[in-house]
Design an enzyme around this catalytic site. Sequence first.
Site, PDB file in Angstrom:
ATOM      1  N   SER A 129      35.439  52.827  48.545  1.00 25.21           N
ATOM      2  CA  SER A 129      35.713  51.991  47.384  1.00 25.21           C
ATOM      3  C   SER A 129      35.543  52.736  46.068  1.00 25.21           C
ATOM      4  CB  SER A 129      34.790  50.759  47.391  1.00 25.21           C
ATOM      5  OG  SER A 129      35.044  49.950  48.517  1.00 25.21           O
ATOM      6  N   HIS A 179      31.308  50.858  43.699  1.00 25.54           N
ATOM      7  CA  HIS A 179      32.523  50.298  43.095  1.00 25.54           C
ATOM      8  C   HIS A 179      32.511  50.512  41.585  1.00 25.54           C
ATOM      9  CE1 HIS A 179      32.029  48.202  46.910  1.00 25.54           C
ATOM     10  NE2 HIS A 179      33.276  47.744  46.845  1.00 25.54           N
TER      11      HIS A 179
END
Length: 398
Positions: A272, A337
């Site tokens: 991610s 993230h």
Amino acid sequence: MMGECRLWAPSPGRESICTNDGLFKLGQLSSPPASFFSPFDPGNTGYISTGKFRSLLESHSSKLDPHKREVLLALADSQADGQIGYQDFVNLMSNKRSNSFRQAILQGNRRLCSKALLEEKGLNLSQRLIRHVAYETLPREIDRKWYYDSYTCCPPPWFMITVTLLEVAFFLYNGVSLGQFVLQVTHPRYLKNSLVYHPQLRAQAWRYLTYIFMHAGIEHLGLNVVLQLLVGVPLEMVHGATRIGLVYVAGVVAGSLAVSVADMTAPVVGSSGGVYALVSAHLANIVMNWSGMKCQFKLLRMAVALICMSMEFGRAVWLRFHPSAYPPCPHPSFVAHLGGVAVGITLGVVVLRNYEQRLQDQSLWWIFVAMYTVFVLFAVFWNIFAYTLLDLKLPPPP
């Protein structure tokens, strides 16, 4: 200029220009002969008049690709002093565009009056694909035409495809060995894999990168793979494997380092960080060039992308605070993230906004590189000293 000499041939890899000695291959333009400009520059000044240049273009207009002819004319019309530099001409003929050359084109007095690339008819499937990618990623019509003319699919977008195949292969291997494909991270043997970043094993430097090959489950892998292919592959087709790979890897490393600083007791898995770096850079580039981006349904598609990213981020936050299947070690962190997003809206935006331009000529590039370097150095020292100074209680090694 004699006989059948061509200033720009339409076939990729066969471009050539005329000299007194016949055809001169573009691959040799890094060291052109002294006689190259002699018919038009008898004084060897390195410049020719725009009048001679325009006459040259008109005499070979039937042999020129229309898009390249427009760029050459724009270059001629942008010169206030009535002269064209030899190096700018060489850069254009060899598909190398310096920042000063691009500014000359953008500031030219002549507007491109021919129909837009989107309006052209009779294109085959591969040409339509290349045109679609150009409109998906580039905000300026002249850049889209340039890309459409020069793209040869050699090399293909190998980086994103290779990374995606490796991620899928590792996931399938782990699924078979663990006997579990959904929420693999809940399996007691999951963290024993030598690719996962674990705070107790942070001295093993490869884990800051290899954690991208481990995913929490098929629901985690699925969305990352879809975003990598739908966003990463077109970006790599336009900007190349080196630049897109740089943004992706920078997002991955920033993600794991951000976890080691902000969520010190948690492991990290999944790609991610790299995916969010690419997607956030692409979305930011669209917003910053909203009027120039001509991709269809861009507002709806941005909304869908943001919803998908938010759902994935929400899943990661929920999993992080969900009771662990193997206490006292928590589930993987979601901070990677955020590290990827930070890279995307800094380094990533500079890369995407400077199509085929030298990044080292951009002051913002060096500012963001310096910021990234400072963060990496800070995170390294943090990992060396902070864990001991804070007397942090870490989960036991897997």
